[in-house]
Design an enzyme around this catalytic site. Sequence first.
Site, short mmCIF file in Angstrom:
data_model
loop_
_atom_site.label_atom_id
_atom_site.label_comp_id
_atom_site.label_asym_id
_atom_site.label_seq_id
_atom_site.Cartn_x
_atom_site.Cartn_y
_atom_site.Cartn_z
N CYS A 7 -6.50 -11.03 -7.38
CA CYS A 7 -6.03 -9.66 -7.37
C CYS A 7 -7.12 -8.84 -8.05
O CYS A 7 -8.09 -9.40 -8.56
CB CYS A 7 -4.71 -9.57 -8.13
SG CYS A 7 -3.74 -8.11 -7.77
N CYS A 79 -3.61 -8.55 -3.16
CA CYS A 79 -3.68 -7.09 -3.13
C CYS A 79 -4.85 -6.69 -2.24
O CYS A 79 -5.81 -7.45 -2.07
CB CYS A 79 -3.82 -6.49 -4.53
SG CYS A 79 -5.43 -6.69 -5.29
N CYS A 86 -13.48 -9.01 -2.16
CA CYS A 86 -13.64 -10.42 -2.49
C CYS A 86 -15.08 -10.83 -2.25
O CYS A 86 -15.62 -10.65 -1.16
CB CYS A 86 -12.70 -11.27 -1.65
SG CYS A 86 -12.63 -12.97 -2.20
#
Length: 142
Positions: A7, A79, A86
Amino acid sequence: MRILILCTGNSCRSQMAHGFMQSFDSRLDVFSAGTEPASRVNPQAVEVMAEAGIDIGSHTPHHVSEHLGGRWDYVITVCGGANENCPVFTGRVMHRLHIGFDDPSRAMGTPEFIAGEFRRVRDEIKTWFYRLYAEEIKPQLP
């Protein structure tokens, strides 16, 4: 079985998912991290997880960079921010999944409404992660 849950802040949704996954099966090696980790786990997340019988009070936020070179059976973002930001994992990732949950820490309103949002999101996380565990992960375990 190694699972990493991501997240943005690693203070709420990923910590709740981490706690649930650990509670489902002691054979799972579960970690959570954030792309911009907070200084601590959200106290309301700790509180609503305790209501569900899971103690995440000793959890601490970690940066995703600590885990980039590892071997992961699952990397799961919870999320949109973490999914979009990422980083590239240099280790082996067998499965990369994304399921977005509302951020209860952004809820506005009465304390009762905000607590209700934390509980709602907690319950959604539990349902989704238990389904993943029961349908995909558990059948792969020895």
